[in-house]
Design a protein around this motif. Structure first.
Motif, PDB file in Angstrom:
ATOM      1  N   PHE A 330       0.843  -1.201   0.000  1.00 37.62           N
ATOM      2  CA  PHE A 330       0.000   0.000   0.000  1.00 37.62           C
ATOM      3  C   PHE A 330       0.872   1.243   0.000  1.00 37.62           C
ATOM      4  CE2 PHE A 330       0.658  -1.119   4.470  1.00 37.62           C
ATOM      5  CZ  PHE A 330       1.033   0.098   5.046  1.00 37.62           C
ATOM      6  N   THR A 331       0.280   2.365  -0.343  1.00 40.23           N
ATOM      7  CA  THR A 331       0.958   3.656  -0.289  1.00 40.23           C
ATOM      8  C   THR A 331       0.098   4.620   0.507  1.00 40.23           C
ATOM      9  OG1 THR A 331      -0.073   4.386  -2.354  1.00 40.23           O
ATOM     10  CG2 THR A 331       2.093   3.350  -2.520  1.00 40.23           C
ATOM     11  N   VAL A 332       0.756   5.580   1.118  1.00 42.57           N
ATOM     12  CA  VAL A 332       0.069   6.643   1.849  1.00 42.57           C
ATOM     13  C   VAL A 332       0.466   7.963   1.213  1.00 42.57           C
ATOM     14  CG1 VAL A 332      -0.321   7.762   4.073  1.00 42.57           C
ATOM     15  CG2 VAL A 332       0.178   5.301   3.976  1.00 42.57           C
ATOM     16  N   ASN A 333      -0.507   8.623   0.599  1.00 48.62           N
ATOM     17  CA  ASN A 333      -0.271   9.914  -0.036  1.00 48.62           C
ATOM     18  C   ASN A 333      -0.811  11.037   0.841  1.00 48.62           C
ATOM     19  OD1 ASN A 333       0.899   8.836  -2.429  1.00 48.62           O
ATOM     20  ND2 ASN A 333      -1.157   8.335  -3.185  1.00 48.62           N
ATOM     21  N   ALA A 334      -0.264  12.221   0.665  1.00 51.43           N
ATOM     22  CA  ALA A 334      -0.712  13.385   1.437  1.00 51.43           C
ATOM     23  C   ALA A 334      -2.220  13.566   1.264  1.00 51.43           C
ATOM     24  CB  ALA A 334       0.032  14.634   0.976  1.00 51.43           C
ATOM     25  N   GLY A 335      -2.917  13.735   2.377  1.00 50.76           N
ATOM     26  CA  GLY A 335      -4.372  13.916   2.352  1.00 50.76           C
ATOM     27  C   GLY A 335      -5.161  12.649   2.530  1.00 50.76           C
ATOM     28  N   ASP A 336      -4.483  11.483   2.443  1.00 50.86           N
ATOM     29  CA  ASP A 336      -5.186  10.216   2.677  1.00 50.86           C
ATOM     30  C   ASP A 336      -5.564  10.081   4.151  1.00 50.86           C
ATOM     31  OD1 ASP A 336      -4.916   9.457   0.062  1.00 50.86           O
ATOM     32  OD2 ASP A 336      -3.229   8.095   0.400  1.00 50.86           O
ATOM     33  N   ARG A 337      -6.717   9.490   4.389  1.00 45.27           N
ATOM     34  CA  ARG A 337      -7.105   9.079   5.750  1.00 45.27           C
ATOM     35  C   ARG A 337      -7.532   7.622   5.651  1.00 45.27           C
ATOM     36  NH1 ARG A 337      -9.383  14.091   5.161  1.00 45.27           N
ATOM     37  NH2 ARG A 337     -11.518  13.301   4.963  1.00 45.27           N
ATOM     38  N   ILE A 338      -6.588   6.748   5.949  1.00 42.48           N
ATOM     39  CA  ILE A 338      -6.760   5.319   5.675  1.00 42.48           C
ATOM     40  C   ILE A 338      -7.129   4.578   6.954  1.00 42.48           C
ATOM     41  CG2 ILE A 338      -5.592   3.231   4.894  1.00 42.48           C
ATOM     42  CD1 ILE A 338      -3.794   5.047   3.179  1.00 42.48           C
ATOM     43  N   ALA A 339      -8.222   3.846   6.903  1.00 37.41           N
ATOM     44  CA  ALA A 339      -8.636   2.997   8.020  1.00 37.41           C
ATOM     45  C   ALA A 339      -8.092   1.595   7.802  1.00 37.41           C
ATOM     46  CB  ALA A 339     -10.156   2.963   8.116  1.00 37.41           C
ATOM     47  N   LEU A 340      -7.371   1.097   8.788  1.00 38.07           N
ATOM     48  CA  LEU A 340      -6.867  -0.275   8.752  1.00 38.07           C
ATOM     49  C   LEU A 340      -7.928  -1.155   9.407  1.00 38.07           C
ATOM     50  CD1 LEU A 340      -4.087  -1.116   7.674  1.00 38.07           C
ATOM     51  CD2 LEU A 340      -3.274  -1.217  10.031  1.00 38.07           C
ATOM     52  N   THR A 341      -8.488  -2.098   8.669  1.00 35.05           N
ATOM     53  CA  THR A 341      -9.583  -2.912   9.175  1.00 35.05           C
ATOM     54  C   THR A 341      -9.181  -4.374   9.238  1.00 35.05           C
ATOM     55  OG1 THR A 341     -10.589  -3.312   6.998  1.00 35.05           O
ATOM     56  CG2 THR A 341     -11.245  -1.297   8.164  1.00 35.05           C
ATOM     57  N   GLY A 342      -9.929  -5.128  10.018  1.00 35.79           N
ATOM     58  CA  GLY A 342      -9.668  -6.563  10.130  1.00 35.79           C
ATOM     59  C   GLY A 342     -10.163  -7.085  11.461  1.00 35.79           C
ATOM     60  N   ARG A 343     -10.263  -8.389  11.551  1.00 34.39           N
ATOM     61  CA  ARG A 343     -10.775  -9.022  12.765  1.00 34.39           C
ATOM     62  C   ARG A 343      -9.799  -8.807  13.923  1.00 34.39           C
ATOM     63  NH1 ARG A 343      -7.854 -12.409   9.900  1.00 34.39           N
ATOM     64  NH2 ARG A 343      -6.487 -13.903  10.962  1.00 34.39           N
ATOM     65  N   ASN A 344     -10.268  -9.071  15.143  1.00 34.34           N
ATOM     66  CA  ASN A 344      -9.373  -9.028  16.302  1.00 34.34           C
ATOM     67  C   ASN A 344      -8.228 -10.019  16.114  1.00 34.34           C
ATOM     68  OD1 ASN A 344     -12.299  -8.550  18.143  1.00 34.34           O
ATOM     69  ND2 ASN A 344     -10.647  -7.063  18.141  1.00 34.34           N
ATOM     70  N   GLY A 345      -7.019  -9.582  16.385  1.00 42.29           N
ATOM     71  CA  GLY A 345      -5.860 -10.459  16.247  1.00 42.29           C
ATOM     72  C   GLY A 345      -5.274 -10.515  14.851  1.00 42.29           C
ATOM     73  N   ALA A 346      -5.783  -9.671  13.930  1.00 48.52           N
ATOM     74  CA  ALA A 346      -5.300  -9.705  12.554  1.00 48.52           C
ATOM     75  C   ALA A 346      -3.974  -8.974  12.375  1.00 48.52           C
ATOM     76  CB  ALA A 346      -6.354  -9.107  11.611  1.00 48.52           C
ATOM     77  N   ALA A 486     -12.964   8.559   7.098  1.00 46.00           N
ATOM     78  CA  ALA A 486     -11.976   7.818   6.297  1.00 46.00           C
ATOM     79  C   ALA A 486     -12.180   8.057   4.804  1.00 46.00           C
ATOM     80  CB  ALA A 486     -12.052   6.330   6.618  1.00 46.00           C
ATOM     81  N   THR A 487     -11.067   8.188   4.078  1.00 42.60           N
ATOM     82  CA  THR A 487     -11.126   8.308   2.617  1.00 42.60           C
ATOM     83  C   THR A 487     -10.833   6.987   1.932  1.00 42.60           C
ATOM     84  OG1 THR A 487      -8.795   8.945   2.487  1.00 42.60           O
ATOM     85  CG2 THR A 487     -10.420  10.730   2.741  1.00 42.60           C
ATOM     86  N   GLY A 488     -10.341   6.001   2.680  1.00 41.97           N
ATOM     87  CA  GLY A 488     -10.043   4.696   2.114  1.00 41.97           C
ATOM     88  C   GLY A 488      -9.756   3.697   3.226  1.00 41.97           C
ATOM     89  N   SER A 489      -9.577   2.434   2.857  1.00 34.89           N
ATOM     90  CA  SER A 489      -9.327   1.407   3.877  1.00 34.89           C
ATOM     91  C   SER A 489      -8.400   0.341   3.330  1.00 34.89           C
ATOM     92  CB  SER A 489     -10.636   0.774   4.338  1.00 34.89           C
ATOM     93  OG  SER A 489     -11.256   0.079   3.266  1.00 34.89           O
ATOM     94  N   ILE A 490      -7.715  -0.329   4.257  1.00 35.62           N
ATOM     95  CA  ILE A 490      -6.875  -1.486   3.939  1.00 35.62           C
ATOM     96  C   ILE A 490      -7.331  -2.608   4.844  1.00 35.62           C
ATOM     97  CG2 ILE A 490      -4.549  -2.444   3.945  1.00 35.62           C
ATOM     98  CD1 ILE A 490      -3.507   0.430   3.683  1.00 35.62           C
ATOM     99  N   SER A 491      -7.775  -3.723   4.260  1.00 36.56           N
ATOM    100  CA  SER A 491      -8.256  -4.869   5.042  1.00 36.56           C
ATOM    101  C   SER A 491      -7.126  -5.865   5.262  1.00 36.56           C
ATOM    102  CB  SER A 491      -9.426  -5.549   4.328  1.00 36.56           C
ATOM    103  OG  SER A 491      -9.810  -6.709   5.036  1.00 36.56           O
ATOM    104  N   LEU A 492      -7.000  -6.291   6.522  1.00 31.54           N
ATOM    105  CA  LEU A 492      -6.002  -7.304   6.859  1.00 31.54           C
ATOM    106  C   LEU A 492      -6.594  -8.709   6.861  1.00 31.54           C
ATOM    107  CD1 LEU A 492      -4.470  -4.740   7.666  1.00 31.54           C
ATOM    108  CD2 LEU A 492      -3.565  -5.978   9.626  1.00 31.54           C
ATOM    109  N   ASP A 493      -7.894  -8.816   6.631  1.00 32.17           N
ATOM    110  CA  ASP A 493      -8.529 -10.130   6.558  1.00 32.17           C
ATOM    111  C   ASP A 493      -8.261 -10.734   5.192  1.00 32.17           C
ATOM    112  OD1 ASP A 493      -9.551  -9.979   9.105  1.00 32.17           O
ATOM    113  OD2 ASP A 493     -11.420  -9.039   8.464  1.00 32.17           O
ATOM    114  N   ARG A 494      -7.847 -11.981   5.199  1.00 27.49           N
ATOM    115  CA  ARG A 494      -7.549 -12.688   3.939  1.00 27.49           C
ATOM    116  C   ARG A 494      -8.453 -13.881   3.787  1.00 27.49           C
ATOM    117  NH1 ARG A 494      -4.770  -9.238   0.711  1.00 27.49           N
ATOM    118  NH2 ARG A 494      -3.153  -8.180   1.892  1.00 27.49           N
TER     119      ARG A 494
END
Length: 494
Positions: A330-346, A486-494
């Motif tokens: 992933f990349t983080v650009n200026a102005g991004d507000r990224i929510a990191l999502t995923g189950r507990n323990g992810a 949030a302006t976007g999200s990254i999911s850690l669930d696979r």
């Protein structure tokens, strides 16, 4: 159905000059699904502990039901979960426990694992399942959502919606709306109960606030006009009274009776205006007592010469050769507000710590822009101790600015004189948030910033983010907050 009657409840902590509750009276139906709300430090957890009989108080609390508190104390995290169930509830029936676990989307194999190996979310669900097996018990559920991911919150709220007979302390607006039918609110000057969910209560409070603000403005104008009229009438009365005796060389004999009557009439008019002014002042004093002010917070995000602030390629987190999460790109650009999502323990907190510069075992490549300044809010607050002045010095903060931010987050000036250990969980979290808000940075990394934070402060933080648009990466499970910010999200669930 029975009632919990609270009559003239008064309580203050030893050594404190400010009572938490003073002559509070109300009653609760034990069939209600009661949401409990109020700003941090107002006494929500204290009230639950008073119901449990843990503190001495003045007044009376009477009921025919027994109280159970969530989360209950676990003395040995090494025992199997089923052993813990048997210790808490010796006469439980296995099929009923199995049914409750199924409603909470938990497999029965959790019962045969050490309780300490369960995730925080799994522990929460097991505790709720056990407590709801008890009959004629009224549950006091204190902040269950702080260890639940988004999906788990939906499951638990659906579970609670099918139950009755509890008080639920939570600041998650969507969660409360799904599972309560009454609200108990600790306001600035009183405690009140309303039928409905959180949204209806919030709307009613806004209507009342707007009405009282409008009435306050009307009364201020009325008092001003009445004060001016009273002064004019009193001045005219004095002037007329002086003409009763005429002037020395006029040779005229004024009608003193008429003039005296006229002066008296003017004086009565002045007194009537004064009485109306005093009545208007009394009415005004009865307004705005529960109006919650939420001053605007300020943030100073730093601009960076590079548009791309951070880039991750093939990032994997592993402990003892066990992969926790990844690979992530992933990349983080200026102005991004990224929510990191995923189950507990992810691995969400581990990723944030890695991005914030902590030594976390990982594979892959993490690149950040030159000179990048990061402000990090960690999830844990247990290390906070001592005096606020020491915290300010240790973190090189501007004390005046830091305390000004805390004041806007509903800290009283008296709170600054207390040791941090005496603060509520929400107030401790606000210390970390205030530190971050006082730290100009290119990138803000916040790990569950809303844990224990009251609703009004959540709204303040939402408005802050939307106004100043900082670049952020955050983990948060409050759906309403994420939907707004949030302006976007990254999911850690696979």
């Amino acid at each position: 159905m029975s009632l919990i009657r609270v009559t003239n409840l008064t309580f203050e902590y030893e050594g404190s000059y400010d009572p938490i509750f003073e002559n509070v009276s109300f009653q609760i139906d034990t069939d209600w699904k009661l949401g409990f709300t109020g700003r941090n430090g107002r006494g929500k957890t204290t009230f639950l502990r008073l119901l449990m009989g843990q503190y001495e108080y003045q007044g009376t609390i009477s009921t025919s039901v027994a109280f159970d508190y969530f989360p209950f104390e676990v003395t040995d995290y090494g025992m199997d979960t089923l052993e813990l169930v048997e210790e808490i509830l010796p006469d439980y029936e296995y099929w009923k426990l199995s049914r409750e676990l199924s409603l909470l989307e938990l497999e029965e194999d959790v019962l045969y694992r050490p309780f300490g190996t369960l995730s925080n979310g799994e522990q929460t669900k097991v505790m709720l399942a056990v407590l709801f097996l008890r009959e004629n018990h009224f549950l006091l559920i204190d902040e269950p959502t702080n260890h639940l991911d988004l999906h788990a919150r939906e499951v638990v709220s659906a579970y609670l919606d099918k139950k009755k007979g509890f008080i639920l302390v939570s600041h998650d607006r969507a969660f409360l709306d799904r599972c309560i039918d009454h609200i108990l609110s600790i306001n600035k000057t009183n405690i009140e109960i309303q039928q409905g969910n959180f949204s209806s209560w919030r709307q009613n409070m806004e209507y009342q606030t707007n009405y009282e603000l409008a009435e306050n403005e009307k009364l201020k104008k009325e008092i001003r006009h009445l004060t001016e009229a009273s002064r004019r009438s009193a001045g005219w009365s004095d002037a007329v009274e002086k003409t009763k005796y005429g002037t020395r060389n006029s040779g005229l004999r004024p009608d003193r009776g008429f003039i005296g009557h006229k002066a008296e009439k003017m004086m009565k008019r002045a007194k009537a205006a004064e009485a109306r002014r005093e009545k208007a002042a009394e009415d005004k004093a009865g307004l705005l007592k529960n109006v919650e002010k939420a001053p605007e917070l300020i943030l100073h995000p730093l601009p960076h010469h590079s548009r791309r602030l951070m880039e991750a390629s093939g990032i994997e987190i592993a402990y003892s050769q066990k992969q926790v999460c990844g690979p992530l790109d992933f990349t983080v650009n200026a102005g991004d507000r990224i929510a990191l999502t995923g189950r507990n323990g992810a691995g969400k907190s581990s990723i944030l710590k890695l991005l914030a510069g902590y030594e976390i075992p990982h594979r892959g490549q993490l690149t950040e822009a030159n000179g990048l300044i990061i402000s990090y809010v960690e999830q844990d607050t247990s290390f906070l101790k001592g005096e606020l002045a020491d915290f300010v010095e240790q973190n090189n903060l501007d004390e005046t600015l830091f305390k000004a931010v805390l004041r806007k987050l509903d800290f009283s000036r008296g709170q600054f004189e207390k040791r941090i250990e005496s603060f509520s969980a929400g107030q401790k979290k606000k210390i970390l948030l205030a530190k971050s808000l006082c730290t100009p940075a290119h990138l803000y990394i916040w790990d569950e910033p809303l844990n224990y934070i009251d609703v009004l402060s959540r709204i303040q933080l939402e408005e802050l983010i939307l106004k100043f648009k900082p670049t952020m990466i955050l983990v948060e499970h409050d759906k309403t907050f994420l939907d707004h910010t949030a302006t976007g999200s990254i999911s850690l669930d696979r």
